[in-house]
Design a protein around this motif. Structure first.
Motif, PDB file in Angstrom:
ATOM      1  N   LEU A  38     -38.954  59.568 -15.453  1.00 20.71           N
ATOM      2  CA  LEU A  38     -37.404  59.144 -14.773  1.00 20.71           C
ATOM      3  C   LEU A  38     -36.439  59.958 -14.594  1.00 20.71           C
ATOM      4  O   LEU A  38     -36.661  61.304 -15.032  1.00 20.71           O
ATOM      5  CB  LEU A  38     -36.977  58.032 -16.295  1.00 20.71           C
ATOM      6  N   ASP A  47     -31.079  61.523 -17.149  1.00 23.40           N
ATOM      7  CA  ASP A  47     -30.287  60.779 -17.918  1.00 23.40           C
ATOM      8  C   ASP A  47     -30.597  59.337 -18.428  1.00 23.40           C
ATOM      9  O   ASP A  47     -30.055  59.053 -19.489  1.00 23.40           O
ATOM     10  CB  ASP A  47     -29.005  59.688 -16.751  1.00 23.40           C
ATOM     11  N   HIS A  48     -32.168  58.807 -17.980  1.00 20.69           N
ATOM     12  CA  HIS A  48     -32.036  57.651 -18.740  1.00 20.69           C
ATOM     13  C   HIS A  48     -33.348  57.828 -20.358  1.00 20.69           C
ATOM     14  O   HIS A  48     -33.097  57.224 -21.234  1.00 20.69           O
ATOM     15  CB  HIS A  48     -33.426  57.272 -17.255  1.00 20.69           C
ATOM     16  N   ASN A  55     -30.586  58.175 -22.635  1.00 20.97           N
ATOM     17  CA  ASN A  55     -30.017  56.884 -22.954  1.00 20.97           C
ATOM     18  C   ASN A  55     -30.765  56.352 -23.968  1.00 20.97           C
ATOM     19  O   ASN A  55     -29.947  56.212 -25.228  1.00 20.97           O
ATOM     20  CB  ASN A  55     -30.386  56.120 -21.983  1.00 20.97           C
ATOM     21  N   ASP A  56     -32.629  56.601 -23.765  1.00 21.49           N
ATOM     22  CA  ASP A  56     -33.292  56.309 -24.540  1.00 21.49           C
ATOM     23  C   ASP A  56     -32.404  56.913 -26.021  1.00 21.49           C
ATOM     24  O   ASP A  56     -32.995  55.978 -27.619  1.00 21.49           O
ATOM     25  CB  ASP A  56     -34.533  56.489 -24.215  1.00 21.49           C
ATOM     26  N   SER A  98     -32.551  51.857 -20.299  1.00 24.55           N
ATOM     27  CA  SER A  98     -32.081  52.705 -18.478  1.00 24.55           C
ATOM     28  C   SER A  98     -33.385  52.299 -17.513  1.00 24.55           C
ATOM     29  O   SER A  98     -31.933  52.194 -16.206  1.00 24.55           O
ATOM     30  CB  SER A  98     -30.990  52.882 -18.976  1.00 24.55           C
ATOM     31  N   ALA A  99     -34.269  52.406 -17.895  1.00 19.85           N
ATOM     32  CA  ALA A  99     -35.148  52.357 -16.348  1.00 19.85           C
ATOM     33  C   ALA A  99     -36.494  52.449 -16.665  1.00 19.85           C
ATOM     34  O   ALA A  99     -37.610  52.416 -17.812  1.00 19.85           O
ATOM     35  CB  ALA A  99     -34.658  53.390 -15.948  1.00 19.85           C
ATOM     36  N   GLU A 100     -37.225  51.807 -16.135  1.00 15.28           N
ATOM     37  CA  GLU A 100     -38.832  51.698 -15.623  1.00 15.28           C
ATOM     38  C   GLU A 100     -39.646  51.554 -14.327  1.00 15.28           C
ATOM     39  O   GLU A 100     -39.157  51.292 -13.787  1.00 15.28           O
ATOM     40  CB  GLU A 100     -38.932  50.198 -16.247  1.00 15.28           C
ATOM     41  N   ILE A 101     -40.960  52.049 -14.860  1.00 11.51           N
ATOM     42  CA  ILE A 101     -41.844  52.760 -14.167  1.00 11.51           C
ATOM     43  C   ILE A 101     -43.296  52.053 -14.360  1.00 11.51           C
ATOM     44  O   ILE A 101     -43.487  52.273 -15.162  1.00 11.51           O
ATOM     45  CB  ILE A 101     -41.784  53.500 -13.723  1.00 11.51           C
ATOM     46  N   PHE A 110     -41.194  53.332 -19.309  1.00 13.43           N
ATOM     47  CA  PHE A 110     -39.534  53.232 -19.931  1.00 13.43           C
ATOM     48  C   PHE A 110     -38.932  53.515 -20.277  1.00 13.43           C
ATOM     49  O   PHE A 110     -39.734  54.737 -21.487  1.00 13.43           O
ATOM     50  CB  PHE A 110     -40.274  51.560 -20.669  1.00 13.43           C
ATOM     51  N   THR A 111     -37.908  53.394 -20.337  1.00 16.47           N
ATOM     52  CA  THR A 111     -36.752  54.166 -21.225  1.00 16.47           C
ATOM     53  C   THR A 111     -35.902  52.422 -21.368  1.00 16.47           C
ATOM     54  O   THR A 111     -35.781  51.587 -20.740  1.00 16.47           O
ATOM     55  CB  THR A 111     -35.815  54.308 -21.331  1.00 16.47           C
ATOM     56  N   ARG A 160     -41.400  45.293 -22.196  1.00 19.08           N
ATOM     57  CA  ARG A 160     -40.325  45.757 -23.328  1.00 19.08           C
ATOM     58  C   ARG A 160     -39.721  45.220 -24.681  1.00 19.08           C
ATOM     59  O   ARG A 160     -39.840  46.032 -25.666  1.00 19.08           O
ATOM     60  CB  ARG A 160     -38.853  45.264 -22.522  1.00 19.08           C
TER      61      ARG A 160
END
Length: 245
Positions: free
Chosen positions: A210, A213-214, A217-218, A138-141, A135-136, A166
């Protein structure tokens, strides 16, 4: 060869393929292979004894190791006895954690609702699960797999569980190392849970990596005193894309 059966790891010292005999209170004898861990064989044998002697179910959900018909019958009896509000895993015991300081208390506490929610997503006969979250902000797996000694099943992770993850990551952001980039959970059907926080000490697996950019962002949301060199090069772009994998 003498093996201490009270030691859960003793089966590693037992010759593979030997016959082991279990004797129940009813006098029933069952032959099992020494390749099956003792606690698994004993749990299955006890469940079968309980069915044969028609004992009343205890106020806990059915154990893994029964076949489909036995499981559903015991599950129905348990619902009649104790209602359907209890989780699939009756108790959570954290047997390993990557963080044990005071700041980890709240993040570790928030592992339990995640585990309880995950446990209800698996097939009736699962014996352990492996959950991996990358996780970040702005995106998640999310990856989830249930396994037994007969099969392995991949299951989707619903949004309700992702929301719990989260929340846990937000609490983990208060830890000295900052929020994890990967949360790794291993859980047995007995509720024994191993927790690992991955802060990027080594490159992430391809299927849990990811876009750059993610991670940027993190880092803007959660500044850190340092970034692993491999991740810094990955974020910098193709000119620095000389990663070890």
């Amino acid at each position: 060869m003498d093996v201490d059966e009270s030691d859960p790891m003793a089966f590693l010292d037992m010759p593979v393929g030997r016959s082991v005999f279990l004797v129940g209170d009813s006098g029933r004898v069952e032959e099992v292979s020494s390749s099956v861990p003792p606690h698994v064989a004993q749990d299955r044998f006890t469940a079968q004894e309980r069915t044969l002697t028609a004992q009343e179910p205890t106020a806990r959900p059915p154990r893994a190791g029964l076949d489909a018909d036995e499981y559903m019958a015991e599950f129905a009896r348990w619902l009649e006895h104790d209602g359907d509000d209890e989780p699939a895993v009756s108790g959570i015991t954290v047997v390993g954690s990557a963080a044990e300081d005071a700041s980890a208390a709240e993040p570790n506490r928030l592992i339990e609702p995640i585990v309880r929610a995950l446990a209800q997503l698996g097939p009736p006969d699962w014996e352990w699960l492996r959950a991996e979250f990358a996780f970040t902000v702005s995106a998640e797996i999310s990856h989830l797999r249930f396994s037994s000694y007969q099969r392995s099943v991949v299951a989707p992770v619903p949004e309700s569980v992702a929301a719990l993850v989260r929340r846990q990551r937000l609490a983990a952001a208060e830890m000295p190392a900052g929020p994890w980039w990967r949360l790794l959970l291993t859980v047995t059907s007995f509720g024994e849970t191993t927790v690992n926080y991955d802060h990027g000490e080594g490159p992430f697996p391809h299927d849990q990596l990811l876009a750059p950019d993610h991670y940027l962002n993190d880092l803007q949301t959660y500044p850190r005193p340092g970034v692993p060199p491999w991740l810094a090069r990955y974020i910098d772009g193709p000119d620095a894309h000389d990663l070890p994998y």
